[in-house]
Design an enzyme around this catalytic site. Structure first.
Site, PDB file in Angstrom:
ATOM      1  N   GLN A   6     -14.823  -3.209  -4.491  1.00 56.66           N
ATOM      2  CA  GLN A   6     -15.923  -2.238  -4.488  1.00 56.66           C
ATOM      3  C   GLN A   6     -17.259  -2.939  -4.726  1.00 56.66           C
ATOM      4  OE1 GLN A   6     -14.835   0.865  -7.228  1.00 56.66           O
ATOM      5  NE2 GLN A   6     -13.175   1.584  -5.933  1.00 56.66           N
ATOM      6  N   ASP A  34      -3.924  -0.942  -7.837  1.00 58.54           N
ATOM      7  CA  ASP A  34      -3.655   0.492  -7.970  1.00 58.54           C
ATOM      8  C   ASP A  34      -2.165   0.791  -8.187  1.00 58.54           C
ATOM      9  OD1 ASP A  34      -6.333   1.078  -7.651  1.00 58.54           O
ATOM     10  OD2 ASP A  34      -6.170   1.300  -5.473  1.00 58.54           O
ATOM     11  N   ARG A  91      -6.040   3.468 -17.271  1.00 54.73           N
ATOM     12  CA  ARG A  91      -4.636   3.483 -16.830  1.00 54.73           C
ATOM     13  C   ARG A  91      -3.721   2.674 -17.738  1.00 54.73           C
ATOM     14  NH1 ARG A  91      -5.440   3.287 -10.292  1.00 54.73           N
ATOM     15  NH2 ARG A  91      -5.854   5.527 -10.117  1.00 54.73           N
TER      16      ARG A  91
HETATM   17  C1  S3P Z   1     -10.903  -0.172  -3.643  1.00 57.80           C
HETATM   18  C2  S3P Z   1     -10.944  -1.188  -4.541  1.00 57.80           C
HETATM   19  C3  S3P Z   1     -10.241  -1.189  -5.822  1.00 57.80           C
HETATM   20  C4  S3P Z   1      -9.201  -0.076  -5.899  1.00 57.80           C
HETATM   21  C5  S3P Z   1      -9.688   1.216  -5.334  1.00 57.80           C
HETATM   22  C6  S3P Z   1     -10.096   1.040  -3.888  1.00 57.80           C
HETATM   23  C7  S3P Z   1     -11.652  -0.279  -2.378  1.00 57.80           C
HETATM   24  O1  S3P Z   1     -11.188  -0.989  -6.847  1.00 57.80           O
HETATM   25  O2  S3P Z   1      -8.783   0.123  -7.237  1.00 57.80           O
HETATM   26  O3  S3P Z   1      -8.700   2.217  -5.412  1.00 57.80           O
HETATM   27  O4  S3P Z   1     -11.399   0.507  -1.449  1.00 57.80           O
HETATM   28  O5  S3P Z   1     -12.519  -1.155  -2.283  1.00 57.80           O
HETATM   29  P1  S3P Z   1     -11.987  -2.225  -7.517  1.00 57.80           P
HETATM   30  O6  S3P Z   1     -12.791  -2.839  -6.458  1.00 57.80           O
HETATM   31  O7  S3P Z   1     -12.852  -1.607  -8.579  1.00 57.80           O
HETATM   32  O8  S3P Z   1     -10.922  -3.104  -8.088  1.00 57.80           O
END
Ligand code: S3P
Length: 454
Positions: free
Chosen positions: A178, A330, A361
């Site tokens: 993200q 996840d 979690r």
């Molecule tokens: C995601 C990145 C992950 C994941 C989320 C989806 C994405 O989060 O937990 O469900 O689509 O880029 P983080 O980047 O915070 O680890």
């Protein structure tokens, strides 16, 4: 606040017969969010098939429309986006409400950054607790103004994109797709090269989609497990069709269910097997699971396969290395369920990021396991589950507005001595609206428990 809030509805899972059948789980959530976002940033028409129509993604679709794209649903999973181009976003009239979705809100902050507009971001009670500083810090370095932000760097917050965004090289302190994606999406609006360095490689759907839409992006290895991603800014993104593969994070639930319910034999079709998403499958195989990829192929630029899962006996506890965490971030709640039914201890190392997901979690899993009579402990950032092959069951398990906690513990109840109840199943609709029906179709005894909600 989010329009997705509805009355909590408990659910109950009971001991079930062998699971049998062929299923297709919904489209990948990460790819679904990104396909709408890239459609918005391309000039012209992007066609998407297999889009996940969960609440999280629908909120991203609404945000894309509020920012000027024409977003239309043509049929089940079939969508058309007419985009406005990089730098062409319209200022939204109202706050953008992302509901429960961290991905939608954080990626969209990067998108807004590259436009000289002001936008307010908000979400539900769970999203309002999640840290946003990790996104705001690099965006501020690029010149974005944080006009307003709730205490602790949380939602609601308001961003104002500058006229001229500055490209940066950002070494992310956390392995997070993200964060990487927000910086790269912002970098689309900056002249010159924006680089993100990550010490542990995280899911690469944004990089793949950038290339698919015609941007110049290079990916190089960095250190033992990391990557360096460089994007040339201000490209003209060209619409490109997207076929969303089935979500491995959703496939994880029927998959683990089949591994713990004796006699089960199921096929899950068209699941994405991108190596940056398959840490759970690798771990389960190390535990002795019978998981086979059939008909492996490439669809829409992603590896996919039909996954055959058979119950062949008890799993064995393993040590899961910390560097595997980004590829299964996840999946720890459902791995903890598999671990409870395994023989011996499973140690999951390096789970600090689990504390800032849709719920904490790490705590939610440990509390849920305890409520179902499973011995476990948290040691720093590690979770240790003592598997004995049998789970007493019980509950109610507190889900804390977290879809994956709800689904994981409902799977746990399919073999426990007593049923497992969870306090709220409504959030499952954020990522896997078909969960109840799909599991029932395989033979699982899971049902909403509306009477006790009153
Ligand atoms: C995601 C990145 C992950 C994941 C989320 C989806 C994405 O989060 O937990 O469900 O689509 O880029 P983080 O980047 O915070 O680890």
């Amino acid at each position: 606040m989010s329009s997705t809030v509805s009355a909590p509805t408990p659910a109950i899972a009971r001991r079930s017969p062998a699971l049998k059948g062929t299923v297709r789980v919904p489209g990948d959530k990460s790819v679904s969010h990104r396909s709408l976002i890239f459609g918005t940033l391309a000039v012209g028409e992007t066609r998407i098939s297999g889009l996940l129509e969960g609440e999280d993604v629908l909120n991203t679709a609404k945000a894309c429309a509020a920012l000027g794209a024409r977003v239309e649903r043509l049929g089940e999973g079939e969508w058309r986006v007419n985009g406005v181009g990089v730098g062409g976003l319209r200022e939204p009239d109202a706050p953008l409400d992302f509901g429960n979705a961290g991905t939608g809100s954080r990626l969209m902050m990067g998108v807004v950054a590259g436009n000289p507009i002001t936008a307010t971001f908000d979400g539900d009670a769970s999203l309002r607790k999640r840290p946003m500083r990790r996104i705001l810090d690099p965006l501020e370095t690029m010149g974005v103004e944080v006009v307003d932000v709730a205490e602790g760097g949380r939602l609601p917050l308001t961003l104002k994109g500058p006229r001229d965004l500055v490209p940066i090289t950002y070494e992310s302190p956390v392995a997070s797709a993200q964060i990487k994606s927000a910086v790269l999406l912002a970098g689309l609006g900056a002249p010159g090269e924006t680089t993100v360095i990550e010490r542990e490689a995280s899911r690469d759907h944004t990089e793949r989609m950038l290339a698919h839409f015609g941007a110049e992006v290079t990916v190089e290895p960095h250190g033992a497990h990391g990557r360096k991603v460089t994007l040339k800014g201000r490209p003209e993104l060209k619409p490109a069709p997207i076929r969303v593969p089935a979500d491995p994070s959703s496939a994880a639930f029927p998959l683990v269910a089949a591994l713990i319910v004796p006699g089960s034999d199921i096929l899950i079709e068209g699941v994405m097997t991108n190596p940056l998403r398959t840490g759970l499958f690798i771990t389960l195989k190390e535990m002795g699971a019978d998981i086979a990829y059939e008909n492996a192929r490439v669809e829409g630029g992603e590896d996919v396969a039909d996954i055959r899962v058979r119950h062949t006996g008890r799993l064995t506890g393993v040590d899961v290395p910390a560097e595997r965490a980004p590829s299964m971030i996840d999946e720890y709640p459902i791995l903890a369920v598999a671990a409870a039914y395994a023989d011996g201890a499973t140690r999951m190392n390096g789970l600090s990021e689990l504390k800032v997901k849709e719920s904490d979690r790490l705590a939610a899993v440990a509390d849920g396991l305890a409520a179902a009579g499973v011995t476990c402990r948290i040691d720093g950032d590690d979770l240790i589950v003592e598997g004995t092959g049998a789970v007493p069951g019980g509950g109610p398990v507190a889900t804390h507005m977290d879809h994956r906690i709800a689904m994981s513990f409902l799977v746990m109840g399919l073999v426990s001595e007593n049923p497992v109840t969870v306090d709220d199943a409504t959030m499952i609709a954020t990522s896997f609206p078909e969960f109840m029906d799909l599991m029932a179709g395989l033979g699982a005894k899971i049902e909403l428990h509306e009477a006790s909600a009153r």
